[in-house]
Design an enzyme around this catalytic site. Structure first.
Site, PDB file in Angstrom:
ATOM      1  N   ASP A 240       0.967  -1.091  -0.048  1.00 44.89           N
ATOM      2  CA  ASP A 240       0.017   0.057  -0.030  1.00 44.89           C
ATOM      3  C   ASP A 240       0.939   1.171   0.126  1.00 44.89           C
ATOM      4  OD1 ASP A 240      -2.645   1.379   0.661  1.00 44.89           O
ATOM      5  OD2 ASP A 240      -1.535   2.160   2.134  1.00 44.89           O
TER       6      ASP A 240
ATOM      7  N   GLU B 206      -2.126  -1.414  -5.568  1.00 52.14           N
ATOM      8  CA  GLU B 206      -3.336  -0.880  -6.143  1.00 52.14           C
ATOM      9  C   GLU B 206      -3.097   0.114  -7.217  1.00 52.14           C
ATOM     10  OE1 GLU B 206      -4.961   1.685  -2.868  1.00 52.14           O
ATOM     11  OE2 GLU B 206      -3.181   2.428  -2.140  1.00 52.14           O
TER      12      GLU B 206
ATOM     13  N   ASP C 282      -3.217   1.485   7.074  1.00 52.54           N
ATOM     14  CA  ASP C 282      -2.340   0.910   6.073  1.00 52.54           C
ATOM     15  C   ASP C 282      -2.202  -0.562   5.979  1.00 52.54           C
ATOM     16  OD1 ASP C 282      -2.237   3.461   5.249  1.00 52.54           O
ATOM     17  OD2 ASP C 282      -0.552   4.021   6.435  1.00 52.54           O
TER      18      ASP C 282
END
Length: 370
Positions: free
Chosen positions: A182, A268, A350
């Site tokens: 992330d 992502e 996170d």
């Protein structure tokens, strides 16, 4: 595999003059045939192809004899760049081509390797009509040289990008390890295992950003085009280049470490353009250079035979509980930790997002999407 090796070169005064002339001739050819294409289309409704322009260039050299003093391959590549610019315009990828200017901070031209006219001998490289130039690099240049692009940056330094083919990929042994990462502002990279990789050289980057802003304030008070204006402008370019080099070096180290350790990496897909519309976070987002890091990670993953999986940007990785998949609609950016109301698990925002990204990446592999 094709790979580019970027190295710095140290031309002497004569070679610098040649590069200046080459840049100018390439600009002249590009701008001249851009006007010619526009004129022919306006008057006759016809389109000048690359081959038409190439034939016209041969005739143009008879009247403009100074075009014969530079590398002819570079002039042909300018015509190819113009053709590509029009193709991108017709396909609605970019805007209508514009004239090139000598005030552009980066000047460049491309030349191709024909009959071994570009070759390397130790710490020297030979370029057509330039001769042998000393270069410096810490990496071994392998493969067969296809082309070389010469660039002069705003700092005044010269670099060349050597495109080689048949470069062997250093593929790591396959393992069953996978991870989800992330990207964030306060924490640069968070891995689903709980490991946090901070933003590299944070204090140094902050000092450089302050230095750049100070120089830009000075630049705004100088007369445009004056000697002092150009001096400050060059200092800004050097500071930007130093900032880029620091990030480039450390991003490659992070990407190398991740690809060595994990066979499958899930991350992502960030809508950076949309995120920049947030006036409070736009500056912090730009400073983190997420796009640059993602590009380097993609390159390393391909080079080492790893799988890099991009998760859909609309997947709610932060708001979903990784244990029971409960969706927390009330979660905001200020909430760095939250407790799931269904299963009672306490989450670090996170780390929870990284775990969800990891699970989603493995799900995509099972569905044979990768």
């Amino acid at each position: 595999m094709y790979k580019s090796f970027v190295v710095r070169i140290y031309p002497d005064e004569v070679q610098e003059n040649f590069f200046t002339n080459q840049f100018g001739c390439c600009r002249f050819v590009f701008n001249t045939f851009l006007d010619a294409k526009k004129k022919v289309y306006t008057e006759n409704g016809e389109y000048l192809s690359f081959y038409d322009c190439s034939a016209m260039l041969t005739e143009l050299k008879k009247s403009k004899t100074w075009l014969k003093r530079v590398d002819s391959t570079g002039l042909i590549e300018s015509l190819k760049n113009l053709e590509n610019a029009f193709n991108r315009f017709f396909n609605q990828i970019s805007k209508y081509p514009r004239h090139k200017t000598k005030y552009n901070p980066v000047q460049s031209y491309k030349t191709n390797n024909i009959n071994n006219n570009i070759r390397i001998n130790g710490k020297f490289i030979r370029l057509p009509k330039v001769g042998w130039i000393r270069f410096r690099t810490h990496q071994k240049i392998t493969g067969q040289i296809q082309s070389v692009t010469v660039k002069q940056k705003a700092s005044g330094k010269y670099f060349i990008s050597i495109l080689c083919k048949n470069v062997t990929r250093h593929i790591f042994k396959s393992n069953n390890r996978s991870c989800g990462i992330d990207l964030g502002i306060s924490r640069f990279v968070t891995i689903n295992t709980g490991e946090i990789i901070p933003f590299p050289q944070q204090n140094k980057i902050i000092q450089l950003d302050k230095k750049i802003r100070r120089f830009q304030r000075k630049l705004s008070k100088k007369e445009i085009g004056s000697k002092n204006y150009n001096k400050i402008k060059k200092k800004i370019a050097i500071a930007y280049e130093k900032r880029h080099n620091i990030l480039d070096y450390h991003f490659y180290k992070i990407a190398q470490r991740l690809t060595e350790k994990y066979h499958v990496i899930s991350m992502e897909t960030l809508n950076i353009k949309g995120m920049l519309k947030n006036s409070r976070l736009s500056r912090s987002i730009q400073e983190k250079s997420w796009h640059m890091f993602t590009r380097i990670l993609e390159q390393k993953a391909y080079e080492h035979g790893r799988k890099l999986i991009h998760i859909d940007q609309w997947y709610p990785s932060s708001k979903t509980c990784n244990n029971c998949q409960y969706y927390n609609e009330d979660l905001t950016l200020n909430n760095r930790t939250w407790t799931c109301t269904q299963c009672g698990n306490k989450h670090d925002r996170d780390i929870n997002a990284a775990k969800n990204i990891h699970h989603e990446g493995l799900k995509k592999i099972k569905q044979n999407h990768y």
